[in-house]
Design a protein around this motif. Structure first.
Motif, short mmCIF file in Angstrom:
data_model
loop_
_atom_site.label_atom_id
_atom_site.label_comp_id
_atom_site.label_asym_id
_atom_site.label_seq_id
_atom_site.Cartn_x
_atom_site.Cartn_y
_atom_site.Cartn_z
N GLU A 228 0.81 -1.22 0.00
CA GLU A 228 0.00 0.00 0.00
C GLU A 228 0.85 1.27 0.00
O GLU A 228 0.30 2.36 -0.10
N LEU A 229 2.16 1.12 0.12
CA LEU A 229 3.03 2.28 0.21
C LEU A 229 3.45 2.78 -1.17
O LEU A 229 3.64 2.00 -2.10
N THR A 230 3.60 4.11 -1.29
CA THR A 230 4.20 4.69 -2.49
C THR A 230 5.71 4.50 -2.42
O THR A 230 6.27 4.11 -1.38
N GLU A 253 7.31 -0.05 -13.24
CA GLU A 253 6.39 -0.15 -14.37
C GLU A 253 5.16 0.72 -14.15
O GLU A 253 4.39 0.96 -15.08
N ASN A 254 4.98 1.22 -12.95
CA ASN A 254 3.81 2.01 -12.60
C ASN A 254 3.95 3.44 -13.14
O ASN A 254 4.66 4.27 -12.57
N LEU A 255 3.27 3.73 -14.22
CA LEU A 255 3.38 5.05 -14.86
C LEU A 255 2.75 6.15 -14.01
O LEU A 255 3.03 7.33 -14.23
N LYS A 256 1.93 5.78 -13.03
CA LYS A 256 1.28 6.78 -12.17
C LYS A 256 2.15 7.14 -10.97
O LYS A 256 1.84 8.10 -10.25
N GLU A 257 3.22 6.39 -10.75
CA GLU A 257 4.07 6.63 -9.57
C GLU A 257 4.77 7.97 -9.69
O GLU A 257 5.19 8.39 -10.78
N GLN A 258 4.89 8.69 -8.57
CA GLN A 258 5.58 9.98 -8.51
C GLN A 258 6.56 9.95 -7.35
O GLN A 258 6.38 9.20 -6.39
N SER A 259 7.60 10.77 -7.44
CA SER A 259 8.57 10.85 -6.35
C SER A 259 9.13 12.25 -6.24
O SER A 259 9.41 12.90 -7.26
N LEU A 264 12.84 8.60 -11.13
CA LEU A 264 12.01 7.47 -11.51
C LEU A 264 12.22 7.12 -12.98
O LEU A 264 12.16 8.00 -13.84
N ILE A 265 12.46 5.85 -13.24
CA ILE A 265 12.54 5.36 -14.62
C ILE A 265 11.30 4.51 -14.82
O ILE A 265 11.16 3.42 -14.26
N LYS A 266 10.36 5.01 -15.60
CA LYS A 266 9.08 4.32 -15.80
C LYS A 266 9.08 3.62 -17.15
O LYS A 266 9.21 4.27 -18.19
N GLN A 267 8.95 2.30 -17.09
CA GLN A 267 9.08 1.52 -18.32
C GLN A 267 8.34 0.21 -18.20
O GLN A 267 8.23 -0.36 -17.12
N SER A 268 7.82 -0.27 -19.33
CA SER A 268 7.22 -1.59 -19.37
C SER A 268 8.26 -2.64 -19.03
O SER A 268 9.34 -2.69 -19.62
N VAL A 307 16.18 16.46 -11.75
CA VAL A 307 15.82 16.06 -13.10
C VAL A 307 14.42 15.44 -13.08
O VAL A 307 14.11 14.64 -12.22
N THR A 308 13.60 15.83 -14.02
CA THR A 308 12.22 15.33 -14.03
C THR A 308 12.20 13.85 -14.38
O THR A 308 13.15 13.30 -14.95
N ASP A 309 11.09 13.20 -14.03
CA ASP A 309 10.95 11.78 -14.29
C ASP A 309 11.14 11.47 -15.76
O ASP A 309 10.68 12.21 -16.64
N LYS A 310 11.80 10.37 -16.05
CA LYS A 310 11.98 9.92 -17.42
C LYS A 310 11.02 8.77 -17.68
O LYS A 310 11.03 7.77 -16.97
N VAL A 311 10.16 8.90 -18.64
CA VAL A 311 9.22 7.85 -18.99
C VAL A 311 9.67 7.23 -20.31
O VAL A 311 9.85 7.92 -21.31
N VAL A 312 9.85 5.91 -20.29
CA VAL A 312 10.29 5.21 -21.49
C VAL A 312 9.18 4.30 -21.93
O VAL A 312 8.74 3.45 -21.17
N ASN A 313 8.74 4.44 -23.12
CA ASN A 313 7.69 3.56 -23.65
C ASN A 313 8.34 2.46 -24.50
O ASN A 313 9.16 2.74 -25.36
N SER A 314 7.98 1.23 -24.19
CA SER A 314 8.54 0.13 -24.98
C SER A 314 7.48 -0.95 -25.17
O SER A 314 6.46 -0.95 -24.53
#
Length: 314
Positions: A228-230, A253-259, A264-268, A307-314
């Motif tokens: 339940e924790l972020t 993998e959680n694209l909604k996660e923020q820090s 944060l490296i957000k990726q499939s 540095v802002t979050d980096k979102v990688v789509n794959s």
């Protein structure tokens, strides 16, 4: 590939650490796994009740994930006795490691012998060679001892510690000091990730290391209070209990996660075969991008939070 030139230490337990070690096994002896040894359930729990010993189950799991699934060695280590006699439920690999430990002076010698038999180059270390258990303390004053008890609780503990306090292997501290990359997770937060970090000289070595430290988040939400924790709440809990927060970046993998505290490296990341497993190719790609990003930040004199979050789509 940048990863191929790095010395890497991966810390954790359970199937999560085994998956990371298997994914990075191409590094050979540049890779060291530091494995939780506080499990008190199943075959391991039976052996620990019989005599004072470390938990062998996660160590065995890591060794088997570093071998070919179809090999005789892997099948032997994973063989589990059925029936209703005293061997029922025991894992043959656990029994072999347990028996070898009775012959050798150090648990690491037993592990090294099995590694050599299986031709595994990756180093696998127990978090300590001294038996110890998890202790968790809760807000209402309750105290629970043992992984099974911690897993059964419905709320997050305020504090955790090891009883007795134990030391890490000198070889583990040396590996951390020489590491270029330290990986923590994935796995059960309280019973796989936290136990090795409660070994004070491991956390001190990680804190003082010049290596980049990366946390790998779980694919699926774990069925525990930690689920339940972020990310930030987990890092705050670690900082409160460890006295430091060494993590530079989180792969999720959680694209909604923020820090507000780490990159944060957000990726499939999920495997197409088993959805709650990390896909090996995707995980290597995410680690490669994370290392390059952190190296770039370091060269520019930037902290991870600038540095802002980096979102990688794959």
């Amino acid at each position: 590939m940048r990863l191929q030139s790095l010395n890497v230490v991966a810390i954790g337990g359970g199937h999560g650490l085994g998956r990371v070690l298997s994914t990075l096994s191409f590094l050979g002896d540049q890779l060291t796994g530091v494995v939780a040894t506080t499990d008190n359930g199943g075959s391991t729990g039976k052996l620990r009740k019989r005599t004072s010993t470390i938990a062998w189950g996660d160590l065995r799991n890591c060794l088997t994930q570093l071998t070919d699934d179809d090999s005789v060695g892997s099948k032997l280590l994973n063989f589990r006795f059925d029936g209703k006699d005293e061997l029922s439920g025991h894992n043959l690999g656990n029994l072999i490691l347990y028996a070898l430990n009775d012959i050798h002076t150090r648990p690491l010698d037993s592990i090294t012998l099995i590694r050599n038999m299986l031709r595994v180059k990756t180093r696998v270390h127990p978090m300590s060679e001294t038996p110890t258990d998890l202790m968790a303390f809760y807000a209402e004053g309750r105290c629970k001892v043992g992984e099974l008890s911690v897993d059964d609780m419905a709320t997050m503990p305020e504090n955790m510690m090891l009883a007795p306090l134990v030391k890490a292997l000198p070889e583990t501290i040396e590996a951390i000091e020489n590491a270029d990359l330290i990986i923590i997770g994935p796995g059960s937060f309280l019973t796989s990730i936290v136990p090795p970090l409660l070994v004070r000289d491991i956390t001190k070595a990680v804190k003082n290391s010049k290596a980049h430290c990366v946390f790998i988040d779980n694919i699926a939400k774990e069925h525990s209070p930690a689920g339940e924790l972020t990310i930030d709440q987990k890092l705050e809990w670690l900082a409160f209990n460890l006295g430091c927060q060494p993590i530079d970046a989180v792969i999720t993998e959680n694209l909604k996660e923020q820090s507000n505290s780490v990159q944060l490296i957000k990726q499939s990341l999920a495997s197409e075969q088993v959805e709650y497993f990390h896909d090996k190719v995707k995980l290597v790609d995410a680690l490669e991008q994370t290392v390059r990003l952190l190296e770039q930040q370091k060269a520019q004199g930037l902290s991870s939070v600038t540095v802002t979050d980096k979102v990688v789509n794959s």
